[in-house]
Every structure is written in structure tokens, then in C-alpha cells.
Enzyme design. Structure first.
Site, PDB file in Angstrom:
ATOM      1  N   SER A  95       0.835  -1.198   0.000  1.00 27.40           N
ATOM      2  CA  SER A  95       0.000   0.000   0.000  1.00 27.40           C
ATOM      3  C   SER A  95       0.879   1.260   0.000  1.00 27.40           C
ATOM      4  O   SER A  95       1.665   1.440  -0.929  1.00 27.40           O
ATOM      5  CB  SER A  95      -0.952  -0.059   1.203  1.00 27.40           C
ATOM      6  OG  SER A  95      -2.001   0.860   1.042  1.00 27.40           O
ATOM      7  N   HIS A 101      -7.425  -5.983   0.731  1.00 25.94           N
ATOM      8  CA  HIS A 101      -6.226  -5.184   1.003  1.00 25.94           C
ATOM      9  C   HIS A 101      -5.513  -5.630   2.280  1.00 25.94           C
ATOM     10  O   HIS A 101      -4.497  -5.047   2.655  1.00 25.94           O
ATOM     11  CB  HIS A 101      -6.646  -3.710   1.134  1.00 25.94           C
ATOM     12  CG  HIS A 101      -5.520  -2.732   0.982  1.00 25.94           C
ATOM     13  ND1 HIS A 101      -4.823  -2.570  -0.191  1.00 25.94           N
ATOM     14  CD2 HIS A 101      -4.954  -1.853   1.860  1.00 25.94           C
ATOM     15  CE1 HIS A 101      -3.901  -1.636  -0.038  1.00 25.94           C
ATOM     16  NE2 HIS A 101      -3.952  -1.190   1.194  1.00 25.94           N
ATOM     17  N   ASP A 141      -9.874  -5.591  -3.659  1.00 32.18           N
ATOM     18  CA  ASP A 141      -9.264  -4.602  -2.755  1.00 32.18           C
ATOM     19  C   ASP A 141     -10.222  -3.430  -2.567  1.00 32.18           C
ATOM     20  O   ASP A 141     -10.621  -2.781  -3.528  1.00 32.18           O
ATOM     21  CB  ASP A 141      -7.941  -4.129  -3.377  1.00 32.18           C
ATOM     22  CG  ASP A 141      -7.093  -3.332  -2.409  1.00 32.18           C
ATOM     23  OD1 ASP A 141      -7.647  -2.444  -1.721  1.00 32.18           O
ATOM     24  OD2 ASP A 141      -5.885  -3.595  -2.344  1.00 32.18           O
TER      25      ASP A 141
END
Lengths: 281, 281
Positions: free
Chosen positions: B148, B256, B224
Site C-alpha cells: 500500500s 487489502h 481490494d
């Protein structure tokens, strides 16, 4: 009809990791647990490995830090991670970490103020097991393991219910709570002053008395900071006297943390998978 | 002479997982990071894989939830998990989760009140890298990955410093922060209103401009929940235009979370190990 509320759901190693909440009849409050279903469970019912956690833990600790899902997916077995106690409004608690919330010890409390909600033995053995059988794609081949207080839970629950559990292991279990400060305080609170009522919850005593129908795997870190409370020597002695088949491993340098648990998680899942799938190859 | 204080140390998969604190010159506060040394590091210097974490994370998240240590032990490479920002007394912060503490974005802030401590780019690229080389049994073969915001950090740091990093991958990276709400707010705060100063920190722009000397591995979950903020399409476009060698994988059903990261952790460690050890077999 069991109503399960999904709190979270995440794909993991091709399977699904889900956290559920449900109204527990045994504990009289909403309880939380986590289930991992491997990809194989989409096609067929799979064996189930129970993992009981230790003091201060919830369903979350082993789910996030143990690394068990990979091994469960490799072997095609499901995992269930129960909570370690009832919790929430109206549940009795104590200011110390090792009594009350997060410290259910997998017993059925008989004393006030605990007996109203602290029925973790019945919760695991009867209620949650029935929920698993009724609602999940698992067959009746169940194994059980756990860490620390959860190792105590796994050993005592399996030893007392050999018809329900086919395979048994533990990580750094509390082996002899009737002779340990991790046990005597809690059993006095939950079960009362009559120590004869404690015997059903002492793994070393149960091994000596009942034995187990197969071999038992126990891993212990040699540098475990709580080893004097766990008393592995008591379990060793019971196993030696009973001539109980077992694999008792002591690992140089390892402590009590999930770094220890995760290191040996693969071995335990494989141990159970071989026995639950009837495949010793 | 670098003084490192050990905050915790646990044996794990035959190696050692340690958490350190040290006075950071770059950030002007004490910083925390974690290092995993595989068993092979007792005999010889080993390659090093950097893992940069995402928003709200610390050194702890991937260390406890990623399952990277097993794979690092399997391949004989070390891991370092830096923190995601300075933190503590006197460090500027914001009430939102995605600015300030836990959200350093791996940039050198030039604006008040951030510039005094938020120098995460220099911290990682210069200061912590020097500490690793000076104090740890690692050689100069370094790879970098992240998740991320940390995937953004890994991509931008590697693309700008190809002489320092031999291998590159990312999990669900923020690929185009100059065009995303996960980027524009933060870059305006840290770097100011002049958007030309932002270009050094945009992975898609850097791929288009600079390319990378080897192939890049990127994993992304199709489910996600933050995919609109990550903008994987921007990185795909840059890679396509540049004809940049890459393996871009989109995985059905994954979100995610660290359940996604841990599922593919083995692939990433193997990817880096092959390139860092000069062994494509």
C-alpha cells in the site's frame, strides 16, 4: 437454527478466513470465533483443527500471528479459533490479566460471580462443536491444539473426550494447573476451595489417569519465560509413568511468543492432517 | 558509532527477530525498526529484503502478521521492517489517519510543521541503510518491497536508487499518488502546493520516466476495497508504454488486508532471493 453474524471475511491462501459473532447459550453472551476454510472445502467436507488460545488472547491472535492458514490450505483442513472467555457488559472480571476476561481456562465455573457466564468447557466441547458441524463444510474428523492456557484446554478437553477428537497436540501448554500459580488462583475462583473438583482440568493428572488413544505432540521453548508456571516436567512424568505414546520436543532458544508458535505451526498442522485424513504418508 | 537499543528479541524459524530503537539523525527523534536474521546469517553475510509498511502501520504489522520470516529462513535472506513515520513527543500530527504519524509516505517533507521530523525518504535510503550495513550481518545485495503506502515507498525509492536496490516488488501499492486522494492531500501538506515537486514520489511517473533495470513483481487483490485510491491502472499504463519488464498479478477475491499479503509473501521472498543471490534456478 444457529444465527451467525459475519464480522469480517478475507480471502487467504485460496480459502476464506471469517470472524463470526453469535449468541452463546452456554456463556449467556455474544461470543466471537474465527474459522478458516481451505480451498478444498469448496468441493468437499474437510477435517477440522481446533486451536485454543492463551491468556489475554482472543480469536484474533493465532488467526493473525500464527501463520496456520498456509499449512491448513496445504493439507486441506479447516481451522477454528474460539475466544478465550466470555466478554462484554455484565461479564464478571478481575483486575489481573490471568483471571476473568481473557482467562476462561476452558472450565465450567461453579462459583459466583463466574458461573453465570464462564462456561468455556461446555462452550467449546458442546455448543461451538455443534455449530461447526451444523454450519460449516467440515466432517467429523476433529483434532485439537492450543498454546499455553489453550494448550491446557486442548489437552484436558481431548483427554476427557477421546471420542470427539482424533488427534492432539499443544504449544507450551500449562500442564499442571493444580500445582501452578497459573491454575490454583483461577481454579479456586472458578471451581471453589474443594481441590477434588479441580482434577478434571489438570492435563498431567488426566494423562496419568486416562491416557490417550494415540500419540501426543507437545512443543516447548527452552527459553520460555513462563516455564516454571507451565511445569512441563509434570506432563513428562505422567507420560513416562503411563508409557503414553508422545513426541515431546524442547527447542533451544525459543520463548513463549507467537514467534515460537508460528515456527512450529507447520509441524502441528501436518501432524493433525496425517491423523485426521487417515494418511500416514 | 550507531547505538541500537534492543526492545525485544525472539527466536523464530531458527533465526532471530529483533526490534530496535535508535536516535535518528534524519528524523530527529527515536525511531523503531525490526530486523529478522535467518539462521544462515550466523555463518555468513546474507542479502537483505526491505519491507515498507502502509498507512497506520508500524514496524510491527508485517513482522507479526506477514509470515515473511519462514520464507526468509527458507531462502537465507534477512528482513528489515522500518516504521512508517516519526512518532512521539514533539512530532507534528493530524487528526486523520492518513496524514502525520503513521503516514510518512516515504518523502522528505519541505513544509512546516512537517519538515522538522518527516524525512522518511532520507531515513530509509541513507540512514537506516547505513545502519544495516554497519551493524548487521548483511551484504550489499538489497531488495525492496512494501504494501500500500509502503508499496509506493518501495517503488519510488527503488526507481530513484537503482544502484542501491537489485530487486523490486510491491503488494497493492499506491501507484499514482499525485492523482489520488491517497497522495494529493499528503503531498500538498508535506511538499507544498507546487505539484512539480511531487513528481519524484509518483511511481507511475517514475516508471515512465526512468524505468527499472530488471523486472518488477506487483500483486493486487481484485476485491481490494481501496483499489480506486491505489490506481493500479496508472502503473499498468506506465509499464505498457515503457515496455517495462514486469509481472503484474491481479488475484480474484483478495482484499487489502494482511490475509492477502501473507498469502503471497512466499512468492515475493522467493522473487527477491533469486535475484539477490544471483540464482535463477
Amino acid at each position: 437454527m444457529t444465527y451467525l453474524q459475519i464480522l469480517s471475511q478475507n480471502k487467504c491462501y485460496g480459502g476464506v478466513q471469517t470472524v463470526y459473532s453469535h449468541a452463546s447459550a452456554a456463556c449467556g453472551v455474544d461470543m466471537t470465533f474465527a474459522v478458516y476454510l481451505p480451498p478444498q472445502a469448496k468441493q468437499t467436507k474437510v477435517p477440522l483443527l481446533w486451536y485454543l488460545s492463551g491468556l489475554t488472547c482472543t480469536h484474533d491472535n493465532a488467526m493473525t500471528k500464527g501463520g496456520f492458514q498456509k499449512h491448513a490450505a496445504d493439507h486441506g483442513i479447516a481451522l477454528v479459533f474460539p475466544d478465550t472467555s466470555p466478554r462484554g457488559e455484565g461479564v464478571a472480571d478481575d483486575e489481573t490479566y490471568d483471571l476473568g476476561v481473557g482467562a476462561g481456562y476452558y472450565v465450567n465455573a461453579t462459583q459466583d460471580p463466574w458461573k453465570q457466564h464462564f462456561q468455556m468447557y461446555d462452550y467449546v466441547v458442546t455448543e461451538l462443536r455443534a455449530i461447526m458441524q451444523e454450519t460449516m463444510p467440515v466432517n467429523n474428523q476433529h483434532g485439537i491444539t492450543g498454546h499455553s492456557m489453550g494448550g491446557h484446554g486442548a489437552l484436558t478437553i481431548a483427554l476427557r473426550n477421546p471420542e470427539l477428537f482424533k488427534s492432539l497436540s499443544a504449544f507450551a501448554p500449562i500442564t499442571n494447573p493444580t500445582q501452578s500459580d497459573w491454575g490454583r488462583k483461577q481454579f479456586r475462583a472458578y471451581l471453589g476451595d474443594d481441590e477434588s473438583a479441580w482434577a478434571d482440568y489438570d492435563a498431567s493428572g488426566l494423562v496419568a489417569e486416562l491416557g490417550w488413544h494415540d500419540d501426543i505432540l507437545v512443543d516447548q521453548g527452552a527459553d520460555d519465560q513462563f516455564i516454571d508456571l507451565l511445569r512441563p516436567q509434570s506432563l513428562y512424568e505422567a507420560i513416562a509413568k503411563r508409557r503414553q505414546p508422545a513426541v515431546m520436543r524442547t527447542h533451544e532458544g525459543y520463548d513463549h511468543s507467537y514467534f515460537f508458535v508460528s515456527t512450529f505451526a507447520a509441524d502441528h498442522v501436518e501432524w493433525h492432517a496425517k491423523r485426521l485424513k487417515g494418511n500416514c504418508g
